[in-house]
Each structure stands twice: as C-alpha cells, then as structure tokens.
Design a protein around this motif. Structure first.
Motif, short mmCIF file in Angstrom:
data_model
loop_
_atom_site.label_atom_id
_atom_site.label_comp_id
_atom_site.label_asym_id
_atom_site.label_seq_id
_atom_site.Cartn_x
_atom_site.Cartn_y
_atom_site.Cartn_z
N ASP A 112 24.32 78.89 -16.74
CA ASP A 112 23.05 79.49 -16.36
C ASP A 112 22.39 78.67 -15.25
OD1 ASP A 112 20.88 81.20 -16.40
OD2 ASP A 112 19.95 80.27 -18.14
N TYR B 39 21.52 79.94 -11.52
CA TYR B 39 20.13 79.93 -11.06
C TYR B 39 19.97 79.17 -9.75
CZ TYR B 39 15.14 78.76 -11.02
OH TYR B 39 13.82 78.59 -10.67
N PHE C 19 17.29 76.51 -19.57
CA PHE C 19 18.50 77.29 -19.28
C PHE C 19 19.16 77.70 -20.59
CE2 PHE C 19 17.72 74.45 -15.73
CZ PHE C 19 17.67 75.36 -14.68
N ILE D 267 14.58 87.55 -16.69
CA ILE D 267 15.52 86.55 -16.18
C ILE D 267 16.79 87.22 -15.67
CG2 ILE D 267 17.06 84.69 -16.91
CD1 ILE D 267 14.79 83.59 -18.59
N SER E 171 15.79 89.16 -12.43
CA SER E 171 15.05 88.39 -11.42
C SER E 171 13.84 89.15 -10.90
CB SER E 171 15.96 87.99 -10.25
OG SER E 171 16.99 87.13 -10.68
N ARG F 213 12.35 79.39 -13.81
CA ARG F 213 12.55 78.57 -15.01
C ARG F 213 11.39 77.62 -15.25
NH1 ARG F 213 17.58 79.92 -16.84
NH2 ARG F 213 18.06 81.85 -15.72
N ALA G 47 13.54 82.41 -7.71
CA ALA G 47 14.13 83.34 -8.67
C ALA G 47 14.00 84.78 -8.20
CB ALA G 47 13.47 83.15 -10.05
#
Length: 509
Positions: A27, A31, A226, A282, A285, A415, A425
């Motif tokens: 993750d 990211y 994460f 998440i 995004s 995050r 993100a």
C-alpha cells in the motif's frame, strides 16, 4: 513551474518492515509511487525480500547484504532514462547519482574509486551518498554531537564538483543539518539528511524528493496509515477482526456490505459506514463529501483567492513570504522580504495594500488558516498596522482544512491530512523544489542571523515556487472537493455503499 529533475526515494527501514504487514508495505509503495526504494538499517534479508516483493519493478537499495564487489550500489537517474543501475561509462553531466555503501568501512574504498576515476558521477547534478547505518553521535555529558566518518564524508564531498548530500539511515527522516567540516584547511559544507524514517512516536515510512540541486525534502508518514489501519476507526484490534473475516486490504473492505461489517464484534453501524466509505475514498483517490454545506461563499462568480504564508518558525517573528494564487486569472502574486529580515512590516504592508486595493470583494481560502495563516497575519497587523485591521476583518476568509477535517464535512484520500499529502493522493503533480515548510523556515532563520553573507541568502526563486505550489495545490484540492459527487454511506446492494446523490454545488446553504 518545473524546478529541474528529481527522484522520489522511498525509505522502508528494516526495523519498520519487521512490524508491519506485507499488504501495508504494498500500500505504501502504491501510494508514494517512488522511483527508487532504500531499506536503511541493519542487514536484514527478510526486510529486503519484503521490499522486493512489494516493489518488483523498482531498484531496491540494501547493500548491507552484499559481499565483495557488491559492497557499493550505484544508480543513476536522468530525465530521459529514469533510474537505472550505473555502468562504467562516464555519465552525462546532468545525471543524478545514488551511491550506497554496505557499511561505514566502505567509504574509504568509495573515495579511492572516485579519485581514480574508477567510479564516475554527473558533474552538474546532485550526488546522493546513502550510508544505511550511520547515525550522529550525541554526548550527554558535553551536550555535543559528533559525525562519525566525517573525514571520509568531507573528502568525498570536496573531490566532486557537484552538490553532494549524505542520506543516513540512523537518523529520522525529519533530520536535516548542514555540517561545516574541514578539508585541506578549508571549510566544506556537507548536508546530512535522515533516511531512517523512525522517531520517538513509532515506525515511519518516508519519501524523499531528491533534486538536481542536491536538496532533499522528506515526507514521513506513520506506518499505521497504510493497510487496514489507514481506515477511519480501525486500530489493531479491529484490523485483526477484519483479517479474521478475510479482509487484508481496503479493496477487500469494498467487497463487503456495510451490514457484514456491523456483524463483526465491536463495530457499530456508524463506524461500519465510515470504514466502508473511507475504503472507497482511498481506493478511488476521490474525496467523499458528507454534507450539503458549501465550504466557501463568494460575493460573485469568481473563485476564492488561495493564500499561503511562510514564516521563520511555528512561533514566528516575521511573515517573510506571502503568496496568493488567483484561479480566475491563473496568476500568482508573491510578497517576499529579501532586504530587511529584522523588520516584519514592509512585506506585510505591501501585501495588505495590494489585497485591499485590488481584491477587497474576493473570498480568501487557506488550509488550516484559522490556526496559522489568518492567525499570524492578524497578529502582526494588530502590532504593526492596526489601521488596516478592521478592513482585514471584513474580508471573507475560509479555511478548507477546518471545513473538511475538523468540522467533519468530508473524508480525504491522503494518509495524513496535510495539504501536500491530500493533494498528492488526489493527483496533484507538485513541483520538485526539494523543500519542506521546516526547511523554508530554517533557511530564513539562517538568513536572518547573517543577511550580509551570500552563503546564507536563500534561493529566492525556489522558495517562491514552493509557496506557489502550496497555493495551487490548495486550489486543486478545493476543486476536487467541490466537484466530488456526494455518495450515500448507507448499505445499498451486495457491494456495499454505492448510492449517489447530487454534487455538492447543487446544494445551497
């Protein structure tokens, strides 16, 4: 606004890799989207294998495992070729180089190779020397610090014509200090940046933006941000319950209905809806708007002015840069104090006169401005220019961070809720300035101490670009929030929450 070539180096410390799940590591790689991965710390084949599995297509720097001729890892990067293993040929002058040694004992061998030309680097772009276990030594008796292997480090720095920055695995990612070391009776500046990405608060991952100037800007994020624990309301106990139910990733959460989450011990309906919604945020995004309230009101159809300030610290004695981006004209206005750092009035006065004369009917927008930008502008106006205070108070001022985060009107895909993380993100392509807010403050502090010394004068254009980038990132996040569809968090179908309502701008306050 491009500022040269840059390389994104992700630090996955071996100590952190020992205590997080493989899904969390994958993750983090997804990211940060790095160009290069380093595994600082002690020799650890399991940590190395973990990083390689999570990033199979990227170079993994962990020379601690090497023997013989593999005790030095050498990678190069250029705008056209990206990051690749170095060859024996002389590189183009604009090539950035990354040299990683197995241990401190190998530094003398590296210095010899560079002296003889056996190993070569690009002469016009930064070279980065990675020492995986090097840490600054602190003497509690004399309250002094010592840099181990200082002689080898300054020798390497002095022999190369390009900027050389040392990345040390034994210091946290927040560490950045320019050491002044002696070589051949001359003083040589050797920048040291932390790569360990660990601090007193726990295990961290960090992405370091390395630039052709030799500068490094680090973004450290707690490893708990994460994998499953990145989700709203999910701690270790809830993560364990989710794993027992077969969920290892945020994507697995989306395959469940909210009613399935509610059946797990300790998860109520409201928490289940937030967990499911945050997983969607998440994964996609995209922000999730949870209200019909608008984040900003304007007097006309013109968008808000996006404002950002730079100070000499968190308890500032001067606001030395004020940047304003106007989306209506795609223009940026900057006010910088370059000549009188001891006097905070001129730059503030220039800003407030320009703003009131040209944009008194515009709405102003910041990120966390009520606790920083607006707070200190008003404080300095009160002290220095009270005649403008009423006019400043009459302006329409909004704080997008307060609206989205503190007031709970949106879930964001970053995050952390720092502006650069949220913008990243969502898809904002930031300029590669190699600066952080702390670095801009430190640079101006050095300038304030000795403004007549050319060595302490900041690179004004680079700092201006950093501030402009924050203003443009704020506008990018604002557009993403205002254009995002409102999604119903309630359970709707076997796949969970997928209902949609009208967009935020269809509602009226």
């Amino acid at each position: 606004m491009t500022v040269g070539h840059s390389v994104a180096l992700l630090a996955l410390p071996e100590a952190t890799l020992e205590c997080v799940s493989q899904h969390a590591v994958r993750d983090a790689v997804r990211y940060f989207t790095p160009d290069l991965v380093a595994v600082p710390g002690a020799r650890n084949p399991i940590a190395y294998a973990t990083a390689r599995e999570a990033a199979p297509d990227l170079p993994i720097v962990h020379p601690q495992l090497g023997t013989g001729g593999t005790r030095i890892h050498h990678y190069r990067s250029s705008p056209d070729a990206g990051v690749h293993e170095a060859s024996d040929e002389r590189p183009p002058a604009e090539t950035m180089d990354f040299l990683a040694v197995q241990s401190r004992d190998v530094l003398s061998d590296l210095a010899r190779q560079l002296t003889t030309g056996e190993r070569q680097t690009g002469s016009d772009a930064g070279t980065f020397l990675i020492v995986p276990e090097l840490a600054v030594e602190w003497d509690t008796t004399t309250l002094s610090t010592t840099l181990p292997n200082a002689q080898e480090l300054v020798t390497i720095s002095a022999m190369l014509p390009e900027p050389v920055t040392v990345l040390v695995g034994g210091q946290p990612a927040t560490y950045a200090h320019e050491w002044s070391l002696t070589h051949a009776d001359s003083s040589v500046r050797v920048p040291i940046a932390g790569l360990g990405a660990a601090d007193r608060d726990g295990s961290m991952f960090a992405q370091c933006t390395c630039t052709t100037h030799g500068s490094v800007a680090a973004e450290a994020v707690d490893s708990d941000q994460f994998g499953l624990k990145a989700l709203y309301g999910v701690g270790e106990a809830t993560a364990d319950r989710l794993r027992t139910h077969g969920c290892e990733t945020t994507r697995d959460i989306l395959d469940l209905a909210v009613s399935d989450l509610v059946e797990l011990p300790g998860i109520g309906r409201t928490t289940a809806e937030k967990i499911h919604a945050h997983a969607d945020v998440i994964d996609s995004s995209e922000p999730l708007v949870l209200t019909n309230k608008r984040p900003v009101k304007t007097r006309d159809d013109r968008p808000p002015l996006c404002l950002d300030i730079e100070t000499d610290g968190l308890s500032p004695t001067i606001i030395w840069q004020i940047g304003v981006y106007d989306p209506a004209t795609d223009s940026h206005q900057t006010f910088i104090e370059k000549n009188h750092p001891e006097d905070p009035q001129p730059v503030l006065e220039a800003f407030v006169i320009w703003l009131l004369a040209n944009h008194r009917d515009r709405t102003i927008l910041t990120w966390n401005g009520h606790r920083f930008d607006y707070r200190y502008i008003r404080q300095f106006l009160t002290q220095l220019l009270p005649e403008y205070l009423d006019a400043w108070d009459d302006l329409w001022k909004y704080d997008l961070y307060k609206w989205a985060v503190r007031d709970g009107n949106a879930l964001l895909p970053g995050r952390t809720n720092k502006l650069d993380h949220v913008a990243r993100a969502i898809g904002y392509d930031a300029s590669a300035t190699g600066l952080t807010g702390a670095q801009t403050a430190a640079a101006y502090q050095a300038f304030m101490r000795n403004p007549a010394d050319p060595e302490t004068e900041p690179d004004w254009e680079r700092h201006r670009t950093y501030c402009e980038d924050d203003c443009r990132a704020l506008w990018y996040v604002y557009k993403a929030i205002t254009e995002a569809p409102r999604r119903d968090m309630t359970d709707s179908g076997a796949g969970g929450a997928d209902g949609q309502q009208a967009g935020l701008t269809d509602f009226h306050p």
